[in-house]
Design a protein around this motif. Structure first.
Motif, PDB file in Angstrom:
ATOM      1  N   GLY A  64       9.636  -0.622  19.182  1.00 57.46           N
ATOM      2  CA  GLY A  64      11.085  -0.057  19.152  1.00 57.46           C
ATOM      3  C   GLY A  64      10.345   1.683  18.531  1.00 57.46           C
ATOM      4  N   ILE A  65      11.215   2.366  17.955  1.00 57.57           N
ATOM      5  CA  ILE A  65      11.103   3.726  17.472  1.00 57.57           C
ATOM      6  C   ILE A  65      10.221   3.245  16.288  1.00 57.57           C
ATOM      7  CG2 ILE A  65      12.088   5.872  17.074  1.00 57.57           C
ATOM      8  CD1 ILE A  65      14.218   5.800  19.322  1.00 57.57           C
ATOM      9  N   GLY A  66       8.941   4.269  15.768  1.00 55.89           N
ATOM     10  CA  GLY A  66       8.362   4.195  15.039  1.00 55.89           C
ATOM     11  C   GLY A  66       7.271   3.107  14.646  1.00 55.89           C
ATOM     12  N   ASP A  67       7.653   2.510  15.560  1.00 55.73           N
ATOM     13  CA  ASP A  67       6.680   0.667  15.610  1.00 55.73           C
ATOM     14  C   ASP A  67       4.983   1.704  15.770  1.00 55.73           C
ATOM     15  OD1 ASP A  67       8.047  -0.706  15.214  1.00 55.73           O
ATOM     16  OD2 ASP A  67       8.123  -1.802  16.758  1.00 55.73           O
ATOM     17  N   THR A  68       4.241   1.104  15.380  1.00 58.16           N
ATOM     18  CA  THR A  68       2.817   1.474  15.967  1.00 58.16           C
ATOM     19  C   THR A  68       1.579  -0.343  16.294  1.00 58.16           C
ATOM     20  OG1 THR A  68       2.019   2.432  14.277  1.00 58.16           O
ATOM     21  CG2 THR A  68       0.460   1.624  15.455  1.00 58.16           C
ATOM     22  N   LEU A  69       2.540  -0.780  17.400  1.00 59.26           N
ATOM     23  CA  LEU A  69       1.853  -1.980  17.614  1.00 59.26           C
ATOM     24  C   LEU A  69       0.418  -2.343  17.525  1.00 59.26           C
ATOM     25  CD1 LEU A  69       3.080  -4.579  18.594  1.00 59.26           C
ATOM     26  CD2 LEU A  69       3.271  -3.675  20.716  1.00 59.26           C
ATOM     27  N   GLY A  70      -0.007  -3.317  17.114  1.00 55.34           N
ATOM     28  CA  GLY A  70      -1.810  -3.999  18.146  1.00 55.34           C
ATOM     29  C   GLY A  70      -1.544  -4.919  18.608  1.00 55.34           C
ATOM     30  N   LEU A  71      -2.331  -5.794  19.922  1.00 55.61           N
ATOM     31  CA  LEU A  71      -1.968  -6.312  20.223  1.00 55.61           C
ATOM     32  C   LEU A  71      -3.678  -7.080  19.885  1.00 55.61           C
ATOM     33  CD1 LEU A  71      -0.959  -5.666  23.909  1.00 55.61           C
ATOM     34  CD2 LEU A  71       0.004  -6.630  21.825  1.00 55.61           C
ATOM     35  N   ILE A  72      -3.516  -8.148  19.995  1.00 57.89           N
ATOM     36  CA  ILE A  72      -4.936  -8.862  19.693  1.00 57.89           C
ATOM     37  C   ILE A  72      -4.651 -10.344  20.434  1.00 57.89           C
ATOM     38  CG2 ILE A  72      -4.929  -8.492  17.847  1.00 57.89           C
ATOM     39  CD1 ILE A  72      -3.956 -11.145  16.862  1.00 57.89           C
ATOM     40  N   GLY A  73      -5.800 -10.720  21.199  1.00 60.61           N
ATOM     41  CA  GLY A  73      -6.173 -12.278  21.661  1.00 60.61           C
ATOM     42  C   GLY A  73      -6.897 -12.221  22.442  1.00 60.61           C
ATOM     43  N   GLU A 112      -7.419  -4.042  19.533  1.00 62.69           N
ATOM     44  CA  GLU A 112      -8.627  -4.252  18.953  1.00 62.69           C
ATOM     45  C   GLU A 112      -8.866  -5.692  18.883  1.00 62.69           C
ATOM     46  OE1 GLU A 112     -11.951  -3.627  17.818  1.00 62.69           O
ATOM     47  OE2 GLU A 112     -10.495  -1.595  18.706  1.00 62.69           O
ATOM     48  N   GLN A 113     -10.373  -5.664  18.703  1.00 60.71           N
ATOM     49  CA  GLN A 113     -11.331  -7.162  18.599  1.00 60.71           C
ATOM     50  C   GLN A 113     -10.618  -7.573  16.854  1.00 60.71           C
ATOM     51  OE1 GLN A 113     -11.464  -9.759  20.827  1.00 60.71           O
ATOM     52  NE2 GLN A 113     -10.452  -8.916  22.143  1.00 60.71           N
ATOM     53  N   ASP A 114     -10.974  -6.855  16.733  1.00 61.93           N
ATOM     54  CA  ASP A 114     -11.098  -7.117  14.933  1.00 61.93           C
ATOM     55  C   ASP A 114      -9.810  -6.491  14.353  1.00 61.93           C
ATOM     56  OD1 ASP A 114     -11.422  -6.363  12.228  1.00 61.93           O
ATOM     57  OD2 ASP A 114     -12.815  -4.595  12.556  1.00 61.93           O
ATOM     58  N   PRO A 115      -9.579  -7.626  13.763  1.00 60.43           N
ATOM     59  CA  PRO A 115      -8.325  -7.898  13.344  1.00 60.43           C
ATOM     60  C   PRO A 115      -7.600  -6.922  11.882  1.00 60.43           C
ATOM     61  CG  PRO A 115      -8.916 -10.258  13.875  1.00 60.43           C
ATOM     62  CD  PRO A 115      -9.874  -9.068  13.809  1.00 60.43           C
ATOM     63  N   GLU A 116      -8.814  -7.212  11.100  1.00 65.55           N
ATOM     64  CA  GLU A 116      -8.765  -6.158   9.988  1.00 65.55           C
ATOM     65  C   GLU A 116      -8.854  -4.506  10.822  1.00 65.55           C
ATOM     66  OE1 GLU A 116      -8.349  -5.346   5.833  1.00 65.55           O
ATOM     67  OE2 GLU A 116      -7.974  -7.343   7.165  1.00 65.55           O
ATOM     68  N   PHE A 117      -9.212  -3.892  11.504  1.00 62.09           N
ATOM     69  CA  PHE A 117      -8.903  -2.998  12.169  1.00 62.09           C
ATOM     70  C   PHE A 117      -7.103  -2.672  12.254  1.00 62.09           C
ATOM     71  CE2 PHE A 117      -9.012   0.239  15.389  1.00 62.09           C
ATOM     72  CZ  PHE A 117      -9.889   1.447  14.955  1.00 62.09           C
ATOM     73  N   LEU A 118      -6.450  -3.541  12.863  1.00 62.05           N
ATOM     74  CA  LEU A 118      -5.368  -3.318  13.257  1.00 62.05           C
ATOM     75  C   LEU A 118      -4.875  -3.633  12.234  1.00 62.05           C
ATOM     76  CD1 LEU A 118      -4.974  -5.464  16.378  1.00 62.05           C
ATOM     77  CD2 LEU A 118      -5.220  -2.726  16.574  1.00 62.05           C
ATOM     78  N   ARG A 119      -5.018  -4.382  11.494  1.00 65.60           N
ATOM     79  CA  ARG A 119      -4.211  -4.747   9.808  1.00 65.60           C
ATOM     80  C   ARG A 119      -4.130  -3.143   9.495  1.00 65.60           C
ATOM     81  NH1 ARG A 119      -3.914  -5.063   4.845  1.00 65.60           N
ATOM     82  NH2 ARG A 119      -6.473  -4.846   4.396  1.00 65.60           N
ATOM     83  N   LYS A 120      -4.740  -2.700   8.969  1.00 69.27           N
ATOM     84  CA  LYS A 120      -4.416  -1.149   8.064  1.00 69.27           C
ATOM     85  C   LYS A 120      -3.392  -0.004   9.200  1.00 69.27           C
ATOM     86  CE  LYS A 120      -8.892  -2.564   5.611  1.00 69.27           C
ATOM     87  NZ  LYS A 120     -10.514  -1.763   5.257  1.00 69.27           N
ATOM     88  N   LEU A 121      -3.987  -0.158  10.846  1.00 69.17           N
ATOM     89  CA  LEU A 121      -2.859   1.201  11.165  1.00 69.17           C
ATOM     90  C   LEU A 121      -1.610   0.471  11.811  1.00 69.17           C
ATOM     91  CD1 LEU A 121      -5.942   2.277  13.305  1.00 69.17           C
ATOM     92  CD2 LEU A 121      -5.211   3.058  11.616  1.00 69.17           C
ATOM     93  N   THR A 122      -1.286  -0.686  11.850  1.00 72.48           N
ATOM     94  CA  THR A 122      -0.701  -0.855  12.669  1.00 72.48           C
ATOM     95  C   THR A 122       0.829  -1.263  12.085  1.00 72.48           C
ATOM     96  OG1 THR A 122      -1.060  -3.181  13.449  1.00 72.48           O
ATOM     97  CG2 THR A 122      -1.395  -1.512  14.670  1.00 72.48           C
ATOM     98  N   THR A 123       2.250  -1.793  12.106  1.00 68.85           N
ATOM     99  CA  THR A 123       3.035  -1.770  11.679  1.00 68.85           C
ATOM    100  C   THR A 123       3.358  -3.640  12.435  1.00 68.85           C
ATOM    101  OG1 THR A 123       4.641  -1.082  12.862  1.00 68.85           O
ATOM    102  CG2 THR A 123       4.680   0.444  11.841  1.00 68.85           C
ATOM    103  N   ARG A 124       2.880  -3.502  13.265  1.00 70.83           N
ATOM    104  CA  ARG A 124       3.210  -4.846  13.867  1.00 70.83           C
ATOM    105  C   ARG A 124       1.584  -5.714  15.822  1.00 70.83           C
ATOM    106  NH1 ARG A 124       7.023  -3.948  17.931  1.00 70.83           N
ATOM    107  NH2 ARG A 124       7.017  -5.925  18.892  1.00 70.83           N
ATOM    108  N   GLN A 125       1.544  -6.575  15.084  1.00 71.42           N
ATOM    109  CA  GLN A 125       0.734  -6.875  15.866  1.00 71.42           C
ATOM    110  C   GLN A 125       1.217  -8.776  16.763  1.00 71.42           C
ATOM    111  OE1 GLN A 125      -2.879  -8.674  14.212  1.00 71.42           O
ATOM    112  NE2 GLN A 125      -2.671  -6.816  12.757  1.00 71.42           N
ATOM    113  N   VAL A 126       1.456  -8.773  18.075  1.00 76.05           N
ATOM    114  CA  VAL A 126       1.531  -9.523  19.266  1.00 76.05           C
ATOM    115  C   VAL A 126      -0.199 -10.089  19.693  1.00 76.05           C
ATOM    116  CG1 VAL A 126       2.531  -9.676  21.293  1.00 76.05           C
ATOM    117  CG2 VAL A 126       3.333  -7.836  19.649  1.00 76.05           C
ATOM    118  N   PHE A 127       0.478 -11.469  19.391  1.00 75.38           N
ATOM    119  CA  PHE A 127      -0.758 -12.019  20.201  1.00 75.38           C
ATOM    120  C   PHE A 127      -0.351 -12.465  21.290  1.00 75.38           C
ATOM    121  CE2 PHE A 127      -3.863 -15.672  20.565  1.00 75.38           C
ATOM    122  CZ  PHE A 127      -4.966 -15.974  20.310  1.00 75.38           C
TER     123      PHE A 127
END
Length: 238
Positions: free
Chosen positions: A29-38, A195-210
C-alpha cells in the motif's frame, strides 16, 4: 489513482519447467515499507525477478500503481519507477563508481535530473564521492553494495526493491547501511527489502511477509505480538 503501489495476484513463475512461485499474492500500500523473510530457496528472489521482468510470469498479474506491467520488458518497468537492486555484485567492475552511477539514470525521466540525484546519492554515501573515479573492482564489499543501491536511487524509484542488501557485510557496515536505508525511507521512497535478519527488518519496515514454498504465508505488522510468535516459530527467537 490506485491505493496500492504494487499488487501481485496469483503469481506463478519458475525456471525451466519447475515452478517456484505457486500462486503468490502480495500487496504494497501507499506508505508501506515491506520486509520479506523466509527460508532460502523458497521464492523471494524469484518473486523479485518476476516482478521486474527478469523472468517470465507463467500465470497471474503484477500491477504497479494500478497499471498491468506483467508482460512489460525490464527497461520499461524500471522507467516507470519500479527499480530492483538484485542480490550480489552486479556492477560493471572495470568502470568507475561515477560511470556505474550514471548508468542508473539511463531512463528519460531520471536522466533529466541526474546531477541533482547524484548529489543526493553522494550525501547519503559520502564514501562514494571520495571514490567516484575508482574502478568498482577495487572497492570493498560494503562499498560495492553502496554503489548498487546508489545505482538504484539514480533511477528515481517510486518503489525500490532491495534483495539482501547486507549479505556478507560486517556488523559495522551493516549498521551503516541500515541507517542509510532508513534515510531513504524517510525521504519518501517506498521499499521492499529481503533480509535474513528479522531485527534488521523490524526496525525499518511497517509490515513483514513470510514467504515459504512459493507462497506468502503470513502478513503481519512489524513489532506486533504475531511478529514475535512467527520469529519464535521459524527462527527460534523470543
Amino acid at each position: 489513482m490506485s491505493e496500492h503501489v504494487l499488487q501481485v495476484e496469483g503469481l506463478v513463475a519458475g525456471y525451466g519447467r519447475q515452478p517456484v512461485l505457486h500462486g503468490l499474492n502480495l500487496q504494497v500500500g501507499i506508505g508501506d515499507t515491506l520486509g520479506l523473510i523466509g527460508p532460502n530457496g523458497h521464492g523471494k528472489t524469484t518473486l523479485f525477478r518476476a516482478i521486474s521482468g527478469l523472468i517470465p510470469v507463467w500465470r497471474g498479474t503484477v500491477r504497479f500503481f494500478g497499471d498491468d506491467i506483467t508482460r512489460l520488458p525490464t527497461p520499461s518497468i524500471a522507467a516507470r519507477g519500479l527499480v530492483h537492486v538484485p542480490q550480489g555484485n552486479h556492477l560493471f567492475p572495470d568502470m568507475t563508481v561515477l560511470e556505474n552511477l550514471h548508468l542508473g539514470a539511463y531512463a528519460p525521466r531520471p536522466r533529466k535530473a541526474w546531477r541533482s540525484t547524484l548529489e543526493e546519492v553522494f550525501a547519503l554515501f559520502p564514501r562514494l564521492e571520495e571514490r567516484k573515479s575508482q574502478r568498482c573492482r577495487t572497492l570493498s564489499g560494503g562499498e560495492r553494495q553502496m554503489v548498487s543501491i546508489g545505482c538504484g536511487l539514480m533511477g528515481q524509484p517510486k518503489l525500490l526493491i532491495l534483495d539482501e542488501p547486507t549479505l556478507g557485510l560486517s556488523p559495522r557496515l551493516k549498521g551503516e547501511l541500515r541507517d542509510a536505508i532508513g534515510e531513504i525511507i524517510a525521504s519518501g521512497t517506498q521499499l521492499i527489502i529481503v533480509e535474513q535478519d528479522p531485527e534488521f527488518l523490524r526496525k525499518l519496515t511497517t509490515r513483514q511477509v513470510f514467504v515459504e514454498e512459493g507462497l506468502a504465508r503470513n502478513d503481519f505488522v512489524s513489532g506486533s505480538l504475531e511478529h514475535s510468535k512467527i520469529m519464535e516459530m521459524y527462527f527460534g527467537m523470543d
